[in-house]
Design a protein around this motif. Structure first.
Motif: not given
Lengths: 110, 113
Positions: A32, A34, A36, A46, A93, A95-96, B35, B43, B45, B48, B56, B91, B98-104
């Motif tokens: 996956x 993204x 930015x 996004x 990405x 995992x998360x 982040x 970035x 990490x 989480x 995590x 940030x 989880x892990x999709x379409x993260x908005x900052x």
């Protein structure tokens, strides 16, 4: 460790032209991605995402292409506008956890 | 609010002081991430949170860093005894899945003098 990188740190584009921003990733297990956009003093915004079971995805004025064979992503921006000037990151990405490198700085010339 | 909100937007502190950074995620987003972004870098990490699960913390660079998330919403990142190398933009991001379409959020620019 594995990382996501961009081919060119800077890109200068004439207003109205199409932009192509490239990105190489190294983790073949990533499924996956993204893109930015980050403007000065702001957080990453996004733009568009794509899963590894797709080769192409289109949004408003943007298209993301994924080539899993060579582990390459690109973001195409149609009819580039002054407001498109920013730093662009492709995020991987696993995992998360999201990771991206230093980005490509796009400058739009009037 | 419509987006991820972070405060303060800028923080200047002296070496050795403690700082607290706040993140208010998008309503309904159960996943929250911290982040760190250093000048001209990518970035990094930090930590989480997902729902009521144990966070995590594998990205926290030292035991001077800690974070909590109260009531599944607002999160606070605390840095104790700040060092100059802690200077960066911190940030926060959130997502529904989880892990999709993260908005900052817009980040907190931390400067340690």
């Amino acid at each position: 460790g594995e990382s996501v990188g961009l081919h060119l740190p800077t890109l200068s584009v004439q207003e109205g032209d199409n932009s192509i921003i490239n990105c190489a990733y190294s983790n073949s297990a990533s499924d996956y991605f993204i893109w930015y956009k980050q403007e000065s003093g702001k957080g990453p915004q996004f733009i568009i995402d794509i899963r590894s079971n797709m080769d192409k995805r289109q949004g408003q004025r943007v298209t993301v292409l994924l080539n899993k064979t060579v582990k390459h992503l690109s973001l195409q921006i149609a009819a580039t506008q002054p407001g498109d000037s920013a730093v662009y990151f492709c995020a991987e990405i696993t995992d998360y956890k999201l990771s991206f490198g230093a980005g490509t700085t796009v400058t739009v010339r009037a | 609010g419509a987006g991820v909100s972070q405060s303060p937007s800028n923080k200047v502190t002296e070496k050795g002081k403690d700082v607290e950074l706040r993140c208010d995620p998008i309503s309904g987003h159960t996943a929250l991430y911290w982040y760190r972004q250093s000048l001209g870098q990518g970035l990094e990490f930090l930590i989480y949170f997902q729902g009521n699960s144990a966070p995590d913390k594998s990205g926290l660079p030292s035991d001077r860093f800690s974070a909590e998330r109260t009531g599944g919403s607002v999160s606070t990142l605390t840095i104790q005894r700040t060092q100059q190398e802690d200077s960066a933009v911190y940030l926060c991001a959130s997502s529904v899945t989880p892990g999709e379409k993260l908005f900052f959020g817009s980040g907190t620019q931390l400067s340690v003098l």
